[in-house]
Design a protein around this motif. Structure first.
Motif, PDB file in Angstrom:
ATOM      1  N   GLY A  89      -4.807  -3.006   1.875  1.00 24.54           N
ATOM      2  CA  GLY A  89      -6.057  -2.660   1.082  1.00 24.54           C
ATOM      3  C   GLY A  89      -6.641  -3.307  -0.126  1.00 24.54           C
ATOM      4  O   GLY A  89      -6.135  -4.817   0.051  1.00 24.54           O
ATOM      5  N   ARG A  90      -7.174  -2.743  -1.025  1.00 20.69           N
ATOM      6  CA  ARG A  90      -7.653  -3.624  -2.110  1.00 20.69           C
ATOM      7  C   ARG A  90      -8.644  -4.462  -1.556  1.00 20.69           C
ATOM      8  O   ARG A  90      -9.352  -4.307  -0.693  1.00 20.69           O
ATOM      9  CB  ARG A  90      -6.606  -4.288  -3.166  1.00 20.69           C
ATOM     10  N   GLY A  91      -8.984  -5.727  -2.332  1.00 17.30           N
ATOM     11  CA  GLY A  91      -9.973  -6.579  -2.056  1.00 17.30           C
ATOM     12  C   GLY A  91     -11.262  -5.904  -2.005  1.00 17.30           C
ATOM     13  O   GLY A  91     -11.690  -4.964  -2.769  1.00 17.30           O
ATOM     14  N   ALA A  92     -12.225  -6.235  -1.053  1.00 12.92           N
ATOM     15  CA  ALA A  92     -13.678  -5.850  -1.078  1.00 12.92           C
ATOM     16  C   ALA A  92     -14.278  -6.055   0.239  1.00 12.92           C
ATOM     17  O   ALA A  92     -13.336  -6.443   1.212  1.00 12.92           O
ATOM     18  CB  ALA A  92     -14.598  -6.639  -2.238  1.00 12.92           C
ATOM     19  N   ARG A  93     -15.371  -5.642   0.558  1.00 17.27           N
ATOM     20  CA  ARG A  93     -15.940  -6.158   1.845  1.00 17.27           C
ATOM     21  C   ARG A  93     -15.971  -7.318   2.312  1.00 17.27           C
ATOM     22  O   ARG A  93     -16.478  -8.353   1.598  1.00 17.27           O
ATOM     23  CB  ARG A  93     -17.764  -5.472   2.016  1.00 17.27           C
ATOM     24  N   SER A 138     -17.104   5.410 -12.277  1.00 18.75           N
ATOM     25  CA  SER A 138     -16.393   4.347 -12.320  1.00 18.75           C
ATOM     26  C   SER A 138     -16.927   3.255 -11.379  1.00 18.75           C
ATOM     27  O   SER A 138     -17.683   3.319 -10.541  1.00 18.75           O
ATOM     28  CB  SER A 138     -15.187   4.678 -11.648  1.00 18.75           C
ATOM     29  N   THR A 139     -16.630   2.009 -12.224  1.00 12.52           N
ATOM     30  CA  THR A 139     -17.303   0.789 -11.313  1.00 12.52           C
ATOM     31  C   THR A 139     -15.978  -0.082 -10.693  1.00 12.52           C
ATOM     32  O   THR A 139     -15.079  -0.220 -11.408  1.00 12.52           O
ATOM     33  CB  THR A 139     -18.127   0.139 -12.460  1.00 12.52           C
ATOM     34  N   GLY A 140     -16.225  -0.433  -9.545  1.00 11.99           N
ATOM     35  CA  GLY A 140     -15.187  -1.193  -8.855  1.00 11.99           C
ATOM     36  C   GLY A 140     -15.779  -2.497  -8.512  1.00 11.99           C
ATOM     37  O   GLY A 140     -16.814  -2.881  -8.969  1.00 11.99           O
ATOM     38  N   ASP A 141     -14.900  -3.220  -7.520  1.00 12.33           N
ATOM     39  CA  ASP A 141     -15.334  -4.545  -7.263  1.00 12.33           C
ATOM     40  C   ASP A 141     -16.393  -4.629  -6.637  1.00 12.33           C
ATOM     41  O   ASP A 141     -17.596  -5.506  -6.773  1.00 12.33           O
ATOM     42  CB  ASP A 141     -14.550  -5.434  -6.624  1.00 12.33           C
ATOM     43  N   ASP A 142     -16.915  -3.563  -5.543  1.00  8.87           N
ATOM     44  CA  ASP A 142     -17.883  -3.906  -4.669  1.00  8.87           C
ATOM     45  C   ASP A 142     -18.440  -2.169  -4.607  1.00  8.87           C
ATOM     46  O   ASP A 142     -19.433  -2.070  -3.500  1.00  8.87           O
ATOM     47  CB  ASP A 142     -17.522  -4.225  -3.380  1.00  8.87           C
ATOM     48  N   PHE A 151     -12.974  -9.234   2.835  1.00 10.54           N
ATOM     49  CA  PHE A 151     -11.670  -9.820   2.705  1.00 10.54           C
ATOM     50  C   PHE A 151     -10.646  -8.510   2.163  1.00 10.54           C
ATOM     51  O   PHE A 151     -11.102  -7.750   1.424  1.00 10.54           O
ATOM     52  CB  PHE A 151     -11.474 -10.960   1.532  1.00 10.54           C
ATOM     53  N   LYS A 152      -9.433  -8.891   2.441  1.00  8.35           N
ATOM     54  CA  LYS A 152      -8.316  -7.811   2.170  1.00  8.35           C
ATOM     55  C   LYS A 152      -6.878  -8.445   1.829  1.00  8.35           C
ATOM     56  O   LYS A 152      -6.946  -9.749   1.774  1.00  8.35           O
ATOM     57  CB  LYS A 152      -8.212  -6.727   3.012  1.00  8.35           C
ATOM     58  N   PHE A 153      -6.078  -7.595   1.228  1.00 11.80           N
ATOM     59  CA  PHE A 153      -4.925  -8.084   1.005  1.00 11.80           C
ATOM     60  C   PHE A 153      -3.910  -7.176   1.860  1.00 11.80           C
ATOM     61  O   PHE A 153      -3.950  -6.097   2.122  1.00 11.80           O
ATOM     62  CB  PHE A 153      -4.525  -8.127  -0.341  1.00 11.80           C
ATOM     63  N   PHE A 154      -2.507  -7.958   2.089  1.00  8.57           N
ATOM     64  CA  PHE A 154      -1.671  -6.956   2.481  1.00  8.57           C
ATOM     65  C   PHE A 154      -0.457  -7.305   1.497  1.00  8.57           C
ATOM     66  O   PHE A 154       0.085  -8.386   1.075  1.00  8.57           O
ATOM     67  CB  PHE A 154      -1.019  -7.513   3.935  1.00  8.57           C
ATOM     68  N   ASN A 155       0.071  -6.184   0.787  1.00  8.93           N
ATOM     69  CA  ASN A 155       0.891  -6.366  -0.241  1.00  8.93           C
ATOM     70  C   ASN A 155       2.168  -5.506   0.176  1.00  8.93           C
ATOM     71  O   ASN A 155       2.300  -4.370   0.484  1.00  8.93           O
ATOM     72  CB  ASN A 155       0.178  -5.463  -1.605  1.00  8.93           C
ATOM     73  N   PRO A 200      -3.155 -12.907   2.370  1.00  6.94           N
ATOM     74  CA  PRO A 200      -4.492 -12.475   2.398  1.00  6.94           C
ATOM     75  C   PRO A 200      -4.567 -12.197   3.942  1.00  6.94           C
ATOM     76  O   PRO A 200      -4.135 -12.709   4.795  1.00  6.94           O
ATOM     77  CB  PRO A 200      -5.155 -13.883   2.096  1.00  6.94           C
ATOM     78  N   LEU A 201      -5.847 -11.270   4.129  1.00  5.84           N
ATOM     79  CA  LEU A 201      -6.054 -10.879   5.463  1.00  5.84           C
ATOM     80  C   LEU A 201      -7.576 -10.767   5.344  1.00  5.84           C
ATOM     81  O   LEU A 201      -8.234 -10.455   4.379  1.00  5.84           O
ATOM     82  CB  LEU A 201      -5.269  -9.317   5.665  1.00  5.84           C
ATOM     83  N   PRO A 202      -8.173 -10.865   6.811  1.00  7.11           N
ATOM     84  CA  PRO A 202      -9.409 -10.312   6.777  1.00  7.11           C
ATOM     85  C   PRO A 202      -9.730  -8.666   6.690  1.00  7.11           C
ATOM     86  O   PRO A 202      -8.699  -7.921   6.696  1.00  7.11           O
ATOM     87  CB  PRO A 202      -9.740 -10.995   8.186  1.00  7.11           C
ATOM     88  N   ASP A 203     -10.936  -8.355   6.680  1.00  4.75           N
ATOM     89  CA  ASP A 203     -11.174  -6.917   6.438  1.00  4.75           C
ATOM     90  C   ASP A 203     -11.140  -6.400   8.027  1.00  4.75           C
ATOM     91  O   ASP A 203     -12.033  -7.118   8.687  1.00  4.75           O
ATOM     92  CB  ASP A 203     -12.810  -7.000   6.063  1.00  4.75           C
ATOM     93  N   MET A 204     -10.410  -5.440   8.053  1.00  7.97           N
ATOM     94  CA  MET A 204     -10.025  -4.886   9.380  1.00  7.97           C
ATOM     95  C   MET A 204     -10.764  -3.644   9.540  1.00  7.97           C
ATOM     96  O   MET A 204     -10.427  -2.774  10.287  1.00  7.97           O
ATOM     97  CB  MET A 204      -8.368  -4.799   9.410  1.00  7.97           C
ATOM     98  N   GLY A 205     -11.887  -3.392   8.932  1.00  8.66           N
ATOM     99  CA  GLY A 205     -12.653  -2.230   8.856  1.00  8.66           C
ATOM    100  C   GLY A 205     -12.984  -1.548  10.238  1.00  8.66           C
ATOM    101  O   GLY A 205     -12.835  -0.403  10.418  1.00  8.66           O
TER     102      GLY A 205
END
Length: 530
Positions: A343-347, A122-126, A349-353, A297-302
């Motif tokens: 989640g979602r987003g990519a390295r 499978s191919t994702g965004d990142d 940036f993220k989202f809160f839904n 919109p959220l920053p990446d909190m990894g």
């Protein structure tokens, strides 16, 4: 909303993926033998970094009914050339169709299927992910053929033309799938200069007709993409087999050390694709569904995985007990289910839904539902971060990890292969469930993003056909996008508190003692006589 983007951008911090506590092995390999696992997990684990910088997780299970492997390349559709939407996806398809060592187009897949297995990708965004499972005794042969995909794929002209038709048929089937339609709609409505806005799967037009019109040779572009991005430095591999850890290490080293390292670094997109906020979207689905999506919109909190502050917020917004947002929505007959997730987003940036299923009455009152949601968020802000709520979440996460059910080989390698990139080596199993760091400041920082000023809402229902005025390019989804009227935004900002909404009460039923007590000697006699 430039200050939002700046705020998100300055929130980015460099994540330390692998701890410095490494156990050096032989032949330039780096071993990690301190991987934390559940007390009930009988499998054996070892982390590796090969001499070409590929990160590997080895899993030994003498009882497994299938062996499996999953390889993740941290490149996806957001890395597509602007003029070739879908190239990463096309490359994924082509890698199955012959290598220099095994030139038959179905050589890899036939071997897997002939030996009791399955394979897919499978191919994702990142990222792009490849995986298989197979009868345990055939793992060496499968790994041999699997590794050749990343070493010397052929990209034959004849296979390219046929596989282009497969890509197009895949897109045609997705045209009736609301998941694909709505996701691409949001991507198409993102900042058009941001890679997130791309059409990820591609079709015959973007990968066949347009390249020919531009005088491009698609085979040359596929080779260039593979040679540019398929670098061991951005690959992770997870393998499970009956073999012991030393035998698995020997197999992986033999087959994957020769994958080239082009010294490619991870792409991170610090700019957020959604900076045009205070907007609402109306979209018409194929199926007769109704739902409301409230996105921030959220920053990446990894890097903060050990504090899981976003999950603290998800827990409260998704709570279903007395005083919860969902209980209020049910009282008004506006909704029967709600899901809050980060989640979602990519390295980068993220989202809160907050996704809310709508009744017919709820569809008529969706603006009031958003207002009620902000009232609940205000309750969270008013009460502030509460340590005992975090402790409850921590206890439940730890219990779930301790008593986690044994997953299938394929599920295990697919889940851990991405964790190799996202967590320190010793935390690849526990990282997604780890919560041992109380960080109230971070919780408050995240709550500051959940405001009407930054909101983007979507209403998906057949009723929206009454107001739509545009059509999305790739899937033909009818939609309308507009700025939320100022008076409504002000109303949401002034939502205040509600007498019917409150945070959950303490849960007195969380277990704390897990000791097993022996049955009384006359246990069976008592129950037989009763």
């Amino acid at each position: 909303m430039e200050e939002l983007c700046q705020s998100i951008n300055t929130s980015q911090r460099k994540t330390t993926i692998y701890s410095q506590q490494r156990l050096l092995g032989i032949n330039d390999r780096i071993r990690f033998n301190d991987i934390i696992k559940s007390p009930n997990d009988k499998r054996l684990y070892r982390g590796l970094i090969l001499s070409n910088d590929m990160r590997v997780l080895l899993i030994s299970d003498s009882t497994t009914g299938k062996s499996a492997a999953s390889l993740n390349v941290d490149v996806g559709s957001m890395n597509d050339p602007v003029e070739l939407p879908g190239l990463a996806h096309f490359c994924e398809h082509m890698l199955f169709l012959g290598t220099e060592a095994y030139p038959a187009e179905n050589g890899y897949t036939k071997y897997i299927y002939d030996h009791g297995g399955t394979c897919n990708a499978s191919t994702g965004d990142d990222f792009t992910n490849y995986y298989f499972d197979v009868n345990p005794e055939n793992l060496p042969g499968a790994l041999d053929r699997f590794s050749q995909i990343f070493l010397n794929p052929l990209f034959t002209e004849s296979a390219i033309e046929r596989e282009l038709n497969v890509i197009d048929l895949e897109h045609e089937s997705n045209l009736m799938d609301d998941k694909w339609r709505i996701r691409q709609l949001h991507k198409s409505l993102a900042n058009p200069m941001h890679p997130y806005s791309k059409f990820g799967t591609g079709n015959k037009e973007t990968l066949g007709i347009i390249p020919r019109q531009l005088g491009m040779n698609i085979r040359d572009e596929l080779l260039k993409f593979h040679e540019t991005w398929y670098s061991a430095s951005i690959m992770t591999l997870s393998v499970i087999g009956k073999e012991n850890l030393d035998e698995l290490e020997a197999l992986v080293t033999t087959f994957f050390t020769n994958v080239e390292n082009f010294d490619v670094h991870l792409t991170t997109w610090i700019d957020h694709p959604f900076c045009d906020l205070e907007t609402r979207v109306y979209a018409v689905p194929i199926r007769d569904v109704r739902y409301l999506s409230i996105m921030f919109p959220l920053p990446d909190m990894g890097e903060y995985f050990s504090s899981t502050s976003v999950h603290y917020i998800s827990h409260l917004l998704g709570h279903e007990g007395k005083g919860s947002l969902l209980s209020a929505l049910k009282t008004y007959n506006w909704s029967n289910s709600l899901q809050a997730e980060y989640g979602r987003g990519a390295r980068g940036f993220k989202f809160f839904n907050i996704n809310i299923d709508l009744t017919e009455n709820g569809l008529k009152n969706f603006s009031d539902i958003v207002w009620l949601t902000f009232q609940y968020i205000n309750v969270m802000k008013e009460d502030g971060p509460i340590p005992w709520i975090f402790e409850e979440c921590k206890k439940m996460w730890n219990i779930n990890f301790r008593y986690e059910e044994k997953s299938s080989p394929c599920d295990l390698v697919n889940s851990t292969v991405r964790c190799l990139r996202e967590y320190p080596a010793r935390e690849v199993l526990r990282g997604p469930r780890l919560s041992n760091e109380w960080n109230p400041d971070l919780i408050e920082e995240l709550l500051d993003y959940l405001t009407p000023r930054y909101v983007r809402i979507s209403v998906v229902a057949r009723w929206c056909k009454n107001v739509t005025n545009e059509t999305e390019t790739w899937y033909g989804t009818e939609y309308m996008i507009e700025k939320i009227p100022h008076d409504i935004v002000v109303d949401w900002k002034d939502a205040g508190l509600s007498g019917i909404l409150r945070l959950p009460a303490e849960n007195e039923f969380i277990p704390t003692n897990f000791e097993l007590k022996p049955r009384e000697p006359d246990f069976f006699h008592k129950h037989r006589s009763s």
